[in-house]
Design an enzyme around this catalytic site. Sequence first.
Site, PDB file in Angstrom:
ATOM      1  CB  SER A   1      -0.880   0.005   1.247  1.00  0.00           C
ATOM      2  OG  SER A   1      -1.361   1.321   1.471  1.00  0.00           O
TER       3      SER A   1
ATOM      4  CG  HIS B   1      -3.886  -1.599  -1.521  1.00  0.00           C
ATOM      5  ND1 HIS B   1      -5.002  -2.365  -1.840  1.00  0.00           N
ATOM      6  CD2 HIS B   1      -4.254  -0.870  -0.451  1.00  0.00           C
ATOM      7  CE1 HIS B   1      -5.977  -2.101  -1.006  1.00  0.00           C
ATOM      8  NE2 HIS B   1      -5.566  -1.193  -0.143  1.00  0.00           N
TER       9      HIS B   1
ATOM     10  CG  ASP C   1      -5.114   2.269   1.125  1.00  0.00           C
ATOM     11  OD1 ASP C   1      -6.057   1.467   1.040  1.00  0.00           O
ATOM     12  OD2 ASP C   1      -3.974   1.949   1.493  1.00  0.00           O
TER      13      ASP C   1
ATOM     14  CG  MET D   1      -8.593   6.896   2.767  1.00  0.00           C
ATOM     15  SD  MET D   1      -7.770   6.846   4.359  1.00  0.00           S
ATOM     16  CE  MET D   1      -6.867   5.298   4.205  1.00  0.00           C
TER      17      MET D   1
ATOM     18  CG  HIS E   1      -9.255  -0.150  -0.113  1.00  0.00           C
ATOM     19  ND1 HIS E   1      -8.620  -0.371   1.094  1.00  0.00           N
ATOM     20  CD2 HIS E   1     -10.582  -0.259   0.142  1.00  0.00           C
ATOM     21  CE1 HIS E   1      -9.519  -0.598   2.026  1.00  0.00           C
ATOM     22  NE2 HIS E   1     -10.705  -0.526   1.485  1.00  0.00           N
TER      23      HIS E   1
ATOM     24  CG  MET F   1     -11.383   2.780   2.453  1.00  0.00           C
ATOM     25  SD  MET F   1      -9.784   2.788   3.284  1.00  0.00           S
ATOM     26  CE  MET F   1      -8.703   2.955   1.876  1.00  0.00           C
TER      27      MET F   1
ATOM     28  CG  MET G   1     -11.403  -3.188   5.449  1.00  0.00           C
ATOM     29  SD  MET G   1      -9.852  -2.776   4.629  1.00  0.00           S
ATOM     30  CE  MET G   1      -8.987  -1.876   5.915  1.00  0.00           C
TER      31      MET G   1
ATOM     32  CG  PHE H   1      -5.574   6.586  10.243  1.00  0.00           C
ATOM     33  CD1 PHE H   1      -5.142   7.869   9.880  1.00  0.00           C
ATOM     34  CD2 PHE H   1      -6.826   6.441  10.809  1.00  0.00           C
ATOM     35  CE1 PHE H   1      -5.963   8.971  10.091  1.00  0.00           C
ATOM     36  CE2 PHE H   1      -7.655   7.542  11.023  1.00  0.00           C
ATOM     37  CZ  PHE H   1      -7.218   8.809  10.670  1.00  0.00           C
TER      38      PHE H   1
ATOM     39  CG  ASP I   1      -5.985  -3.133   3.419  1.00  0.00           C
ATOM     40  OD1 ASP I   1      -4.946  -2.834   4.027  1.00  0.00           O
ATOM     41  OD2 ASP I   1      -6.625  -2.323   2.708  1.00  0.00           O
TER      42      ASP I   1
HETATM   43  C1  DX5 Z   1      -6.276   1.255   5.844  1.00  0.00           C
HETATM   44  C2  DX5 Z   1      -5.861   0.968   4.419  1.00  0.00           C
HETATM   45  C3  DX5 Z   1      -4.716   0.061   4.313  1.00  0.00           C
HETATM   46  C4  DX5 Z   1      -3.448   0.595   4.941  1.00  0.00           C
HETATM   47  C5  DX5 Z   1      -2.721  -0.585   5.467  1.00  0.00           C
HETATM   48  O1  DX5 Z   1      -7.433   1.992   5.824  1.00  0.00           O
HETATM   49  O2  DX5 Z   1      -6.932   0.367   3.711  1.00  0.00           O
HETATM   50  O3  DX5 Z   1      -4.478  -0.348   2.987  1.00  0.00           O
HETATM   51  O4  DX5 Z   1      -2.621   1.282   4.072  1.00  0.00           O
HETATM   52  O5  DX5 Z   1      -1.654  -0.163   6.216  1.00  0.00           O
HETATM   53  P1  DX5 Z   1      -0.933  -1.153   7.227  1.00  0.00           P
HETATM   54  O6  DX5 Z   1      -0.465  -2.336   6.409  1.00  0.00           O
HETATM   55  O7  DX5 Z   1       0.166  -0.342   7.800  1.00  0.00           O
HETATM   56  O8  DX5 Z   1      -1.976  -1.573   8.229  1.00  0.00           O
HETATM   57 ZN    ZN Z   2      -6.405  -0.478   1.697  1.00  0.00          ZN
END
Ligand code: DX5
Ligand code: ZN
Length: 239
Positions: free
Chosen positions: A9, A34, A36, A38, A67, A69, A144, A150, A183
């Site tokens: 990620s 990946h 993310d 948000m 991904h 969110m 998840m 985060f 994840d």
């Molecule tokens: C969290 C994200 C993850 C995040 C994972 O909301 O969806 O993809 O980047 O980070 P780690 O591997 O540090 O938990």
């Molecule tokens: Zn993610």
Amino acid sequence: MHVPVIAPSILSADFSRLGEQVRMLDEGGADWIHVDVMDGHFVPNLTIGPQVVAALRPHTRKPLDCHLMIEQPERYVEQFAAAGADILTIHVEACRHLHRNLEQIRGLEHHSGGRMMAGVSLNPHTPIESIAHVLELCDLVLVMSVNPGFSGQSFIPQTRGKLRALRERLDALGRHGVHVQVDGGITDANAELVAHDGADSFVAGSGVFRHPSLAPAAAIAALRAAAARGIETRLRAPA
Ligand code: DX5
Ligand code: ZN
């Protein structure tokens, strides 16, 4: 899926030089990148949008695993497709019409032809029953293992039962081609366990970028080795 897919990620990357970081992950053996996304509503954080995906696209030929969110993702999926996303994963909790939204994603044209891969994601509290009636529209189910928002959070062990139940259900349906992605808090120390539970796709932010002793490429290799061991033992003796 019998071969682990490692998806670092970029949420844990250095955002001031993202292109370079994506090239480093690509050369370091990542299978997917990946991304993310948000929106500050669905999760209490703001990250990146389609413009950044488009800017990253020329830096790698590996799939960009986005991904989302974000609330009402149907407003943005076309833009992510045009930006060069390969996989669009939406959250069951963020969709009023999940079935329609998955159909919309599957109907989008992929940047290299064919159709877009559609994923659906479940927060730690969301049961797999919530996706029972849309499984036939999913190329990937993301379980998840932290509350999204985060990187750097601790893996929630209660999510392991969900991985097992999901894999069992997909096996019973003969849907062996659907990816089960995990994840949140994934490292080379727990990848074997979650692979044994049923995961075949492993997202890791801090586990790749902030490994206590390994550089990112070595951390990717360690994740792959651990995940492969877990998949192998699951296939030999199912959970
Ligand atoms: C969290 C994200 C993850 C995040 C994972 O909301 O969806 O993809 O980047 O980070 P780690 O591997 O540090 O938990
Ligand atoms: Zn993610």
